[in-house]
Design a protein around this motif. Structure first.
Motif, mmCIF file in Angstrom:
data_model
loop_
_atom_site.group_PDB
_atom_site.id
_atom_site.type_symbol
_atom_site.label_atom_id
_atom_site.label_comp_id
_atom_site.label_asym_id
_atom_site.label_seq_id
_atom_site.Cartn_x
_atom_site.Cartn_y
_atom_site.Cartn_z
ATOM 1 N N VAL A 156 0.852 -1.189 0.000
ATOM 2 C CA VAL A 156 0.000 0.000 0.000
ATOM 3 C C VAL A 156 0.889 1.241 0.000
ATOM 4 O O VAL A 156 1.739 1.408 0.879
ATOM 5 C CB VAL A 156 -0.944 0.021 1.212
ATOM 6 N N THR B 202 -3.444 5.639 1.221
ATOM 7 C CA THR B 202 -4.823 5.300 1.589
ATOM 8 C C THR B 202 -5.689 6.545 1.446
ATOM 9 O O THR B 202 -5.388 7.588 2.019
ATOM 10 C CB THR B 202 -4.892 4.776 3.037
ATOM 11 N N LEU C 126 -5.704 -6.739 2.658
ATOM 12 C CA LEU C 126 -5.765 -5.322 2.296
ATOM 13 C C LEU C 126 -6.759 -4.569 3.162
ATOM 14 O O LEU C 126 -6.494 -3.467 3.641
ATOM 15 C CB LEU C 126 -6.133 -5.176 0.818
ATOM 16 N N THR D 8 -10.274 -0.804 -4.624
ATOM 17 C CA THR D 8 -11.193 -0.611 -3.507
ATOM 18 C C THR D 8 -12.196 -1.754 -3.518
ATOM 19 O O THR D 8 -12.033 -2.742 -4.256
ATOM 20 C CB THR D 8 -11.896 0.759 -3.581
ATOM 21 N N PHE E 42 -7.292 2.388 -2.075
ATOM 22 C CA PHE E 42 -5.858 2.241 -1.868
ATOM 23 C C PHE E 42 -5.071 2.390 -3.163
ATOM 24 O O PHE E 42 -5.438 1.793 -4.188
ATOM 25 C CB PHE E 42 -5.545 0.865 -1.278
ATOM 26 N N VAL F 161 -1.775 1.086 -4.737
ATOM 27 C CA VAL F 161 -0.953 -0.078 -4.428
ATOM 28 C C VAL F 161 0.143 -0.263 -5.473
ATOM 29 O O VAL F 161 0.030 0.202 -6.610
ATOM 30 C CB VAL F 161 -1.798 -1.365 -4.356
#
Length: 330
Positions: free
Chosen positions: A31, A34, A211, A239, A247, A249
């Motif tokens: 990640v 956020t 996650l 998501t 997120f 990533v």
């Protein structure tokens, strides 16, 4: 070359019943950021466009198409679907947004700037995921099929079946076109398939378990669903339905290379056919060792530039012994 360079490669090596087929690589994630996400959004489609998210949401009487500010999660613009429509996947073309509906057999077309409906198309079966490869719309219906359609007429151009080493891959849901691949959420799982659009082969699985692991905030319907790609900055976002977060990533490999061990003494004296799925633009090297000990003898090596298609090579087999073939990134 670091391990991350192997993210884009899964080899399929076929020779005879004595050689196993290598399965799709499993990848993990990190990640990077956020972001907030509306917990009222039953996410069915997600696109990153012009520094905003365009999101399609579902459920009867609550389906919408919306433009969302990434940093705050604030809805900047929104249009509601008719109550009889259950909104599904979305795709953005040059000047339009396409949105599927679940069981109504209708795709609604909106003006990209105003979100005002400007037409639509009908289709047979269910609508699940949708993306745009630059020329064609790619649609899923929950089966193992991907349907390539003309954006001007919605006419079916081609159907591709999706599979991995275990067989057909079904429940293909939200889709995103990323660097010549189709990424697909598999409904009711925490994984995303990276699919070759040419062969339908799953190049890799990305495992997103962990996650979003707060059971008190999730229900049975709040599954991973939503993939968006920022082409300008090479960023991937994911998501889920009614998740409070979205997120950014980075996908990371779990292995170092793809390789297969062959007991040559059990095979007839014929050529070996080596096949693997390459990633466009990446550099690979085929290597062959005749011995399995630490004093391996390298007697074959070839460099290849990935084309995003299957690469086939015919190699001469040794008469005895055993060893490894492997494909590694340069």
């Amino acid at each position: 070359m670091t391990n991350s360079c192997f993210n884009y490669l899964i080899a399929i090596m076929l020779i005879s019943s004595q050689v196993r087929v290598i399965s799709a690589e499993w990848q993990t994630f990190k990640v990077l950021q956020t972001l907030p996400h509306d917990t009222e959004a039953f996410t069915q489609g997600l696109v990153f466009h012009n520094n905003t998210f365009i999101e399609g949401t579902g459920q009867f009487g609550r389906s919408s198409l919306r433009v969302v500010e990434p940093r705050t999660g604030k809805v900047k613009k929104q249009i509601q679907l008719s109550p009889e429509f259950f909104g599904e996947g979305i795709a953005v073309t040059e000047d339009s947004i396409f949105q599927l509906t679940w069981k109504s057999g209708e795709a609604v077309v909106y003006d990209l700037d105003t979100l005002q409906p400007k037409g639509g198309f009908t289709y047979q079966g269910q609508g699940w995921g949708l993306t745009f490869d630059g020329q064609r719309l790619v649609m899923s219906d929950g089966s193992d099929s991907l349907y390539f359609r003309d954006p001007d007429s919605f006419a079916l151009i081609e159907t591709v079946k999706v599979s991995d080493d275990k067989g057909p891959v079904r429940k293909l849901n939200e889709l995103e076109w990323i660097k010549g691949e189709i990424w697909a959420n598999q409904w009711q799982t925490d994984r995303i398939a990276r699919i070759s659009p040419d062969t339908g082969v799953v190049i890799a699985w990305i495992d997103f378990s962990g996650l979003f692991d707060w059971p008190s905030l999730r229900n049975a319907d709040a599954v991973l669903n939503g993939i968006a790609y920022d082409r300008e900055r090479d960023r991937v976002f994911v998501t889920g339905k009614t998740w409070p977060f979205l997120f950014e990533v980075r996908v990371e490999t779990q292995g170092i290379s793809d390789q297969v061990h062959i007991d040559f003494s059990r095979l007839p004296a014929v050529d070996l056919r080596l096949s693997f799925q390459s990633f466009r633009g990446s550099r690979y090297r085929l290597e062959h060792w005749r011995s399995v000990d630490t004093t391996t003898e390298l007697n074959f090596s070839e460099s290849i530039t990935g084309t995003g298609h299957r690469v086939d090579r015919t190699l001469e087999l040794p008469q005895t012994g055993d060893g490894f073939f492997r494909v590694v990134g340069e």
